[in-house]
Structure formats: C-alpha cells, structure tokens
Enzyme design. Structure first.
Site, PDB file in Angstrom:
ATOM      1  N   HIS A  84       0.844  -1.195   0.000  1.00 19.37           N
ATOM      2  CA  HIS A  84       0.000   0.000   0.000  1.00 19.37           C
ATOM      3  C   HIS A  84       0.883   1.251   0.000  1.00 19.37           C
ATOM      4  O   HIS A  84       0.662   2.173  -0.788  1.00 19.37           O
ATOM      5  CB  HIS A  84      -0.927   0.003   1.216  1.00 19.37           C
ATOM      6  CG  HIS A  84      -1.548   1.341   1.527  1.00 19.37           C
ATOM      7  ND1 HIS A  84      -2.559   1.876   0.756  1.00 19.37           N
ATOM      8  CD2 HIS A  84      -1.273   2.263   2.487  1.00 19.37           C
ATOM      9  CE1 HIS A  84      -2.883   3.070   1.251  1.00 19.37           C
ATOM     10  NE2 HIS A  84      -2.116   3.334   2.301  1.00 19.37           N
ATOM     11  N   ASP A 113       6.454  21.792 -26.436  1.00 16.82           N
ATOM     12  CA  ASP A 113       6.320  20.471 -25.820  1.00 16.82           C
ATOM     13  C   ASP A 113       7.401  20.379 -24.755  1.00 16.82           C
ATOM     14  O   ASP A 113       8.107  21.354 -24.494  1.00 16.82           O
ATOM     15  CB  ASP A 113       6.503  19.357 -26.880  1.00 16.82           C
ATOM     16  CG  ASP A 113       5.836  18.043 -26.441  1.00 16.82           C
ATOM     17  OD1 ASP A 113       6.119  17.584 -25.321  1.00 16.82           O
ATOM     18  OD2 ASP A 113       5.040  17.503 -27.215  1.00 16.82           O
ATOM     19  N   TRP A 149       7.003  -0.111   3.645  1.00 17.27           N
ATOM     20  CA  TRP A 149       7.476   0.485   2.389  1.00 17.27           C
ATOM     21  C   TRP A 149       8.937   0.908   2.506  1.00 17.27           C
ATOM     22  O   TRP A 149       9.604   1.125   1.493  1.00 17.27           O
ATOM     23  CB  TRP A 149       6.597   1.682   1.999  1.00 17.27           C
ATOM     24  CG  TRP A 149       6.962   2.977   2.671  1.00 17.27           C
ATOM     25  CD1 TRP A 149       6.661   3.323   3.953  1.00 17.27           C
ATOM     26  CD2 TRP A 149       7.689   4.071   2.110  1.00 17.27           C
ATOM     27  NE1 TRP A 149       7.155   4.570   4.218  1.00 17.27           N
ATOM     28  CE2 TRP A 149       7.788   5.068   3.109  1.00 17.27           C
ATOM     29  CE3 TRP A 149       8.252   4.318   0.859  1.00 17.27           C
ATOM     30  CZ2 TRP A 149       8.442   6.276   2.897  1.00 17.27           C
ATOM     31  CZ3 TRP A 149       8.904   5.533   0.657  1.00 17.27           C
ATOM     32  CH2 TRP A 149       8.997   6.495   1.669  1.00 17.27           C
ATOM     33  N   SER A 176      12.721   6.100 -14.234  1.00 18.09           N
ATOM     34  CA  SER A 176      11.636   6.899 -14.810  1.00 18.09           C
ATOM     35  C   SER A 176      11.609   8.296 -14.205  1.00 18.09           C
ATOM     36  O   SER A 176      11.511   9.303 -14.918  1.00 18.09           O
ATOM     37  CB  SER A 176      10.303   6.192 -14.573  1.00 18.09           C
ATOM     38  OG  SER A 176       9.231   7.064 -14.808  1.00 18.09           O
ATOM     39  N   SER A 177      11.732   8.363 -12.864  1.00 16.80           N
ATOM     40  CA  SER A 177      11.682   9.668 -12.190  1.00 16.80           C
ATOM     41  C   SER A 177      12.856  10.548 -12.600  1.00 16.80           C
ATOM     42  O   SER A 177      12.702  11.757 -12.796  1.00 16.80           O
ATOM     43  CB  SER A 177      11.724   9.495 -10.678  1.00 16.80           C
ATOM     44  OG  SER A 177      10.557   8.904 -10.226  1.00 16.80           O
ATOM     45  N   HIS A 260      13.335  11.265   3.475  1.00 16.65           N
ATOM     46  CA  HIS A 260      12.780  12.537   3.895  1.00 16.65           C
ATOM     47  C   HIS A 260      12.606  13.520   2.742  1.00 16.65           C
ATOM     48  O   HIS A 260      11.526  14.090   2.587  1.00 16.65           O
ATOM     49  CB  HIS A 260      13.508  13.189   5.069  1.00 16.65           C
ATOM     50  CG  HIS A 260      12.713  14.363   5.547  1.00 16.65           C
ATOM     51  ND1 HIS A 260      11.687  14.259   6.458  1.00 16.65           N
ATOM     52  CD2 HIS A 260      12.711  15.644   5.138  1.00 16.65           C
ATOM     53  CE1 HIS A 260      11.103  15.423   6.595  1.00 16.65           C
ATOM     54  NE2 HIS A 260      11.705  16.289   5.803  1.00 16.65           N
ATOM     55  N   GLU A 262      11.975  12.753  -0.138  1.00 17.95           N
ATOM     56  CA  GLU A 262      10.834  12.196  -0.871  1.00 17.95           C
ATOM     57  C   GLU A 262       9.514  12.812  -0.400  1.00 17.95           C
ATOM     58  O   GLU A 262       8.616  13.069  -1.197  1.00 17.95           O
ATOM     59  CB  GLU A 262      10.808  10.670  -0.693  1.00 17.95           C
ATOM     60  CG  GLU A 262       9.556   9.961  -1.180  1.00 17.95           C
ATOM     61  CD  GLU A 262       9.364  10.032  -2.675  1.00 17.95           C
ATOM     62  OE1 GLU A 262      10.363  10.186  -3.397  1.00 17.95           O
ATOM     63  OE2 GLU A 262       8.204   9.933  -3.123  1.00 17.95           O
ATOM     64  N   TYR A 264       9.060  15.774   0.485  1.00 18.07           N
ATOM     65  CA  TYR A 264       8.910  17.081  -0.162  1.00 18.07           C
ATOM     66  C   TYR A 264       8.800  16.963  -1.666  1.00 18.07           C
ATOM     67  O   TYR A 264       8.230  17.839  -2.322  1.00 18.07           O
ATOM     68  CB  TYR A 264      10.051  18.010   0.272  1.00 18.07           C
ATOM     69  CG  TYR A 264       9.882  18.324   1.735  1.00 18.07           C
ATOM     70  CD1 TYR A 264       8.908  19.234   2.135  1.00 18.07           C
ATOM     71  CD2 TYR A 264      10.586  17.633   2.705  1.00 18.07           C
ATOM     72  CE1 TYR A 264       8.678  19.466   3.467  1.00 18.07           C
ATOM     73  CE2 TYR A 264      10.364  17.863   4.043  1.00 18.07           C
ATOM     74  CZ  TYR A 264       9.411  18.781   4.422  1.00 18.07           C
ATOM     75  OH  TYR A 264       9.179  18.992   5.752  1.00 18.07           O
ATOM     76  N   SER A 275      -0.694  27.174  -4.833  1.00 19.07           N
ATOM     77  CA  SER A 275      -0.281  28.556  -5.076  1.00 19.07           C
ATOM     78  C   SER A 275      -0.855  29.109  -6.377  1.00 19.07           C
ATOM     79  O   SER A 275      -0.864  30.321  -6.593  1.00 19.07           O
ATOM     80  CB  SER A 275       1.249  28.660  -5.123  1.00 19.07           C
ATOM     81  OG  SER A 275       1.799  28.235  -3.900  1.00 19.07           O
ATOM     82  N   HIS A 309      15.583  12.029  11.941  1.00 18.94           N
ATOM     83  CA  HIS A 309      14.432  12.157  12.845  1.00 18.94           C
ATOM     84  C   HIS A 309      13.485  10.958  12.707  1.00 18.94           C
ATOM     85  O   HIS A 309      12.559  10.828  13.492  1.00 18.94           O
ATOM     86  CB  HIS A 309      13.688  13.491  12.650  1.00 18.94           C
ATOM     87  CG  HIS A 309      13.102  13.684  11.295  1.00 18.94           C
ATOM     88  ND1 HIS A 309      12.858  14.922  10.766  1.00 18.94           N
ATOM     89  CD2 HIS A 309      12.719  12.818  10.340  1.00 18.94           C
ATOM     90  CE1 HIS A 309      12.341  14.801   9.562  1.00 18.94           C
ATOM     91  NE2 HIS A 309      12.242  13.538   9.284  1.00 18.94           N
ATOM     92  N   HIS A 310      13.736  10.111  11.708  1.00 17.82           N
ATOM     93  CA  HIS A 310      12.974   8.866  11.601  1.00 17.82           C
ATOM     94  C   HIS A 310      13.619   7.753  12.417  1.00 17.82           C
ATOM     95  O   HIS A 310      13.139   6.632  12.408  1.00 17.82           O
ATOM     96  CB  HIS A 310      12.895   8.421  10.138  1.00 17.82           C
ATOM     97  CG  HIS A 310      12.184   9.403   9.267  1.00 17.82           C
ATOM     98  ND1 HIS A 310      10.825   9.364   9.043  1.00 17.82           N
ATOM     99  CD2 HIS A 310      12.624  10.479   8.581  1.00 17.82           C
ATOM    100  CE1 HIS A 310      10.470  10.354   8.252  1.00 17.82           C
ATOM    101  NE2 HIS A 310      11.541  11.056   7.956  1.00 17.82           N
ATOM    102  N   THR A 335       7.978  26.600   5.912  1.00 19.81           N
ATOM    103  CA  THR A 335       6.617  26.090   5.706  1.00 19.81           C
ATOM    104  C   THR A 335       5.611  27.099   6.242  1.00 19.81           C
ATOM    105  O   THR A 335       4.572  27.351   5.614  1.00 19.81           O
ATOM    106  CB  THR A 335       6.429  24.731   6.399  1.00 19.81           C
ATOM    107  OG1 THR A 335       7.538  23.904   6.061  1.00 19.81           O
ATOM    108  CG2 THR A 335       5.161  24.059   5.946  1.00 19.81           C
ATOM    109  N   LYS A 338       5.052  29.859   3.832  1.00 21.35           N
ATOM    110  CA  LYS A 338       4.111  29.508   2.758  1.00 21.35           C
ATOM    111  C   LYS A 338       2.671  29.600   3.246  1.00 21.35           C
ATOM    112  O   LYS A 338       1.804  30.171   2.579  1.00 21.35           O
ATOM    113  CB  LYS A 338       4.416  28.097   2.236  1.00 21.35           C
ATOM    114  CG  LYS A 338       5.774  28.003   1.573  1.00 21.35           C
ATOM    115  CD  LYS A 338       5.956  26.696   0.839  1.00 21.35           C
ATOM    116  CE  LYS A 338       5.362  26.733  -0.532  1.00 21.35           C
ATOM    117  NZ  LYS A 338       6.281  27.174  -1.568  1.00 21.35           N
ATOM    118  N   ARG A 457       1.757   0.487  14.905  1.00 18.53           N
ATOM    119  CA  ARG A 457       1.360   0.381  13.498  1.00 18.53           C
ATOM    120  C   ARG A 457       1.804  -0.976  12.959  1.00 18.53           C
ATOM    121  O   ARG A 457       2.551  -1.699  13.620  1.00 18.53           O
ATOM    122  CB  ARG A 457       1.992   1.524  12.694  1.00 18.53           C
ATOM    123  CG  ARG A 457       3.490   1.499  12.685  1.00 18.53           C
ATOM    124  CD  ARG A 457       4.098   2.768  12.117  1.00 18.53           C
ATOM    125  NE  ARG A 457       3.983   2.840  10.669  1.00 18.53           N
ATOM    126  CZ  ARG A 457       4.815   3.553   9.898  1.00 18.53           C
ATOM    127  NH1 ARG A 457       5.818   4.248  10.441  1.00 18.53           N
ATOM    128  NH2 ARG A 457       4.653   3.601   8.592  1.00 18.53           N
TER     129      ARG A 457
HETATM  130 CU   CU1 Z   1      11.357  12.989   7.602  1.00 19.19          CU
END
Ligand code: CU1
Length: 534
Positions: A84, A113, A149, A176-177, A260, A262, A264, A275, A309-310, A335, A338, A457
């Site tokens: 998931h 294009d 994941w 691809s990315s 991390h 990722e 953002y 925006s 921090h993870h 943040t 914004k 979890r």
């Molecule tokens: Cu993070």
C-alpha cells in the site's frame, strides 16, 4: 489533437504532408511524444494505482475493523501495509504530479512540448512494468515485501523472491523519475517564452523545478540502498549484516536520506498547485511570490539534513538527537512562510468556493494539522514514545492524503475543464469534496488517539481497548474509498461533456491570469494564446 504538426516539432521521417498518418489506437498511445497525451497517461496510470493501493488500504481497514484475525493472515497483512505504501507513493502520488507537470509546464512556459519528447514517452512507459512487478510480487512463493514500504533489513535480506521483484521495480521507477526530472529541468531552463524570466514563472513551474532537483539527488541514493540489499541477498556481501562487519542501521540512514526529501518531492508540487488556485479564486495575486520561491528552495535544502528524525529509537548519541530535532523544527519556518502567504493571499479577496478552491482550503487546514503533528514528532523524547504507533500513521496521512491527494483533486477540477473542453458538474464536485473531507477525518483523526494510547502500526490484531476507534476509522476508510469511485464518475462525466456546459478558453473567468503574480508586469502572453515575439 495538437495544433502544431507533429513533424514540425520533432523532425519528420520524410513522409509527405498530404498523407501525414498519425498512429491511432494503441499505437498512438505507445508512440506518442505529445506532452498532453503523456500527461493524460500519467494521470490515468496514477488513478489506477490509487485504486489498487486503495483496495489494499481497505483490506487493512477490514482486518482492523475489530480485534482478532478475521480477513487475512498476519503475513499477508504485512504485505498489504508494505505494498500500500510503495504503490501510493511511487505509483499514485508521484505520477499524478508528473502528469500535471506534463500537461501544464509547456502551456505555462509557452513551450511547444517537453524538451525531450521521446524520453518523455519512455519515462511514462517504464511505469506499467514496474507496477506489474510490484503487484505480481504478491503471487510468487514467499509473497511480496512485508517489511513496510521502507524495506528495512534484515527482514528484506531474508525474504523470498518477491523482494527481488520489488527491488527491480524500485530501480525502474527511479530511472523513470530521473528521466522525467531531466526533462522538466531542461524544459524550464531552456524553453521559456521570451520575456519570461525565472522570477516571472508561475509557482507550479518553480515548485517542479526544485522538486526535479530533489529527485535527481535522492533517487540514486534509494537505488544504492536497495542494490546493497540485493547484493546482500545474492552475492555474499554483508553491508547490513553485523556478523560480516556491516550494520543494519546504516540502511536506515541511507534510506531516509532519500526518504525525507521524498516527502517534499510529493509535497512541493502540491504547494505549487495550491499557489496557483488560491489566487484565482481569491481574485488577488499570490502574496509574497519571491518569498514563496525562497521558502520552497529552503524547504528543499533543509530536507537533506533532517533524515535521522525517523531513527530516534536506533540509539543515537544525544548530540545527534539534539541536532536532528532542531534541524527538523527549522523546516517549520519556511513552511510557515508559505502558509501565511496563502492566508494573506485570501485576505480581503473576493473569494468564491468552487470545488478546486474547496479542495485547496481543505488542503490548507489539514496539511497544517499534519504539519503540527510533525512538529510534535520532531521532539526526540516525544517521538521515542510515539515511534511506530498509529500517531505516526495519522500524521503522515494528514500530510500525504489531505496534502498531496487533496491538491491533486483541486488540480483536476481546476485544469480539467481546460483539458477536456467541458466543465465538471459543480454540485457533484462539491459533494465529492465534503464526502472526502468528512470521511478522511473520520478515518484518520481517531488514529491520533489510538497512537497516543499506544497502538503500534503494522499489526493485524490489537488489544481490546483500541476496538472502538479502530471501528470508526474503518468505517471512515470505506466511506473515503467510495467517494473516490464517485470522483471517477464525475471525471468521466466531465470528459463526456455530460454537464452540458462548454468550458470557455479561460474556464475560471480569466482569473488564471493571476497566476503571474510578480510585482513586475505580467508576461505578455498567457497559456491560452501563443506567445507573440515583439
Ligand atoms: Cu522525515
């Protein structure tokens, strides 16, 4: 479909104009180099993966509806939580925003294009094989990845062949990315209409420019991490095996150095969409355009220096804990810039609440919630208590679903009329919004309580004391899932022109012009009319 002859843009094969045969049917989609075709394919692929990942979420919520094991066995449950996450991040959210980029960047920049139109086709067509690898990994002996994941060793080193399929899928998705990002950067830097300086670009282009750099910097890091797992599995290395001089915690460092940023990579294009839409429905220019650009860049830079921090529970030195805590809290500053700019944009505007605006307001409110719970989790002592609880699950779903998904909905309602030539049904759109908003909060708000009460979890069974809020959360999840089938119905109706209302060239009453929000004069073209070279 495109008004510009295919060959004029991409160089022809010398066939004469009288018998200019564009491929049709499946061949058209396989060979297309048109950014709009490719954008549409990205979006449909993304929605398909959203449904696949959504079904997995509902299997999870069905199992968690009550304590005990009713629906699936624990092994399969772990595969569901892992797939998931992988499918939603790499299959649903990221391709959705690449789809928006394909559709909108050439139009916003005045380019014919994307810069590398054939590579663009290749970027897209790498995705379906990767998705097939991920999904079929469930059906091989041993099943798919079951370590979450994040794919932490040692479990992922010991698992069956499904893990190899997952590693291969991650490599393909990364390729691809990276190609998509090269395309986006080149298009933005080289193909803007005359007069459009970087600081006159629409915010969506800015956020994607920065996101593309994040992708190029971090995807190879993830590829390296999973490659080391691959060689640990098959080639006798011991990168993550302490018995051979390796360290399983090193995997976490490498993974989160990707993981991390990722977050953002997913959030920044969503910020870009918001925006664009908030000014249009407030009938005011975006407040603080320059500070928005700098805030976006600051968030991107800070995202590289907060990864551990993870990992507060892995036994870090106190100095490390303090550093990562304060560095993480620092992200709240740009943040906040914004969020306050968005609020100032709406301040004293003549606001109307069409569906795209509703989803933006939903985004603003709920993403800020997710931001605050993120701030809570950044505190090392608090995180050590809440690590791997449902509080974390609630937090990142507020960021990912209410953040990225809601702004993706906003983008479809906002740009959909432009793409299809038809308005969507406003009443149905509003129903979709309120239905999603309520169901989302019923699903995820109680998970804060579950986490604070200590529910871990990634478990299929739980103590009796967690039963009530889990039942509520599961009911919310099924309501949320149904709302998205309703969304599909609304989009198909829009494409088929069932609303009966033709979208004008400027579907939102010309308010899109406000996308250009710099104090200096707006560029002399909009994306509705081709640029005139003076
Ligand atoms: Cu993070």
């Amino acid at each position: 479909m495109a008004s510009i002859p295919h060959d004029a843009v991409h160089g022809g094969h010398g066939h004469d104009d009288q018998h200019d045969h564009h491929p049709t049917g499946i061949k058209r989609w396989l060979t297309t180099t048109n950014h709009k075709d490719i954008g549409s394919m990205y979006l449909w692929f993304s929605f398909t993966m959203f449904i696949v990942g959504g079904i997995m979420a509902l299997i999870i919520r069905a199992e968690l509806f009550q304590p005990g094991l009713q629906v699936v066995n624990p092994e399969f449950f772990n595969q569901m939580t892992s797939l998931h996450g992988l499918i939603m991040v790499f299959g649903a959210i990221m391709p959705a925003f690449v789809g928006f980029a394909n559709w909108m960047l050439p139009l916003q920049l005045g380019a014919p294009d994307m810069a590398f139109a054939r590579m663009n086709n290749w970027s897209f067509w790498l995705l379906p094989p990767a998705a097939i690898l991920l999904v079929t990994s469930m059906f091989v002996p041993g099943g798919s990845v079951a370590a979450g994941w994040t794919m932490y060793p040692p479990l992922t080193v010991q698992q069956g062949i499904g893990m190899d399929l997952t590693i291969f899928a991650v490599h393909i998705l990364g390729a691809s990315s990276i190609m998509g990002s090269i395309n986006i950067i080149t298009t933005i830097l080289n193909m803007r209409a005359p007069g459009m300086t970087l600081m006159k670009m629409p915010m969506f282009a800015w956020t994607w420019l920065i996101t593309a750099f994040l992708l190029i910097a971090t995807m190879p890091v993830l590829a390296g991490a999973v490659t080391m797992i691959l060689t640990d599995r098959h080639f006798g290395t011991t990168f993550f095996n302490a018995a051979g001089g390796g360290d399983p915690v090193m995997y976490q460092h490498i993974f989160w150095f990707f993981g991390h940023p990722e977050v953002y990579i997913i959030a920044l294009p969503a910020f870009g969409v918001v925006s664009q839409i908030l000014p249009a429905f407030s009938r005011k220019p975006l407040f603080g355009y320059h500070s928005m650009v700098y805030a976006t860049a600051s968030i991107a830079i800070l995202s590289f220096i907060v990864w551990a921090h993870h990992m507060y529970t892995t036994g870090m030195p106190l100095a490390g804990q303090m550093y990562f805590m304060f560095a993480t809290m620092l992200i709240a500053v740009p943040t906040g810039v914004k969020v306050f700019n968005w609020l100032a944009t709406m301040w004293r505007g003549s606001i109307t609440l069409e569906t795209p605006m509703l989803f933006c307001l939903g985004f603003l409110f709920l993403f800020t919630m997710g931001g605050f719970t993120g701030l809570v989790l950044s505190l090392t002592p608090v995180d050590i208590q809440l690590h791997d609880t449902y509080y974390v699950v609630a937090h990142f779903h507020y960021v990912m679903v209410a953040g990225a998904l809601f702004s993706a909905f906003a983008a479809v309602y906002y740009w959909g009329p432009k793409w299809t030539g038809w308005m969507y049904d406003e009443k149905l759109g509003k129903i979709h919004f309120w239905w999603s908003l309520i169901a989302f909060n019923v699903t995820f708000f109680p998970q804060h309580f579950l986490g604070l009460a200590g529910m871990p979890r990634r478990i299929p069974d739980y103590n009796l004391q967690f039963a009530d809020w889990n039942a509520v959360s599961s009911i919310g999840a099924f309501a949320f899932g149904t709302a998205q089938i309703f969304f599909l119905y609304i989009v198909i109706r829009m494409i088929a022109g069932k609303s009966g209302v033709r979208a004008p060239a400027k579907p939102w009453d010309g308010a899109e012009g406000l996308e250009w929000t710099v104090p200096s004069p707006a560029p002399y073209h909009t994306f509705e009319t081709p640029p005139v070279v003076k």
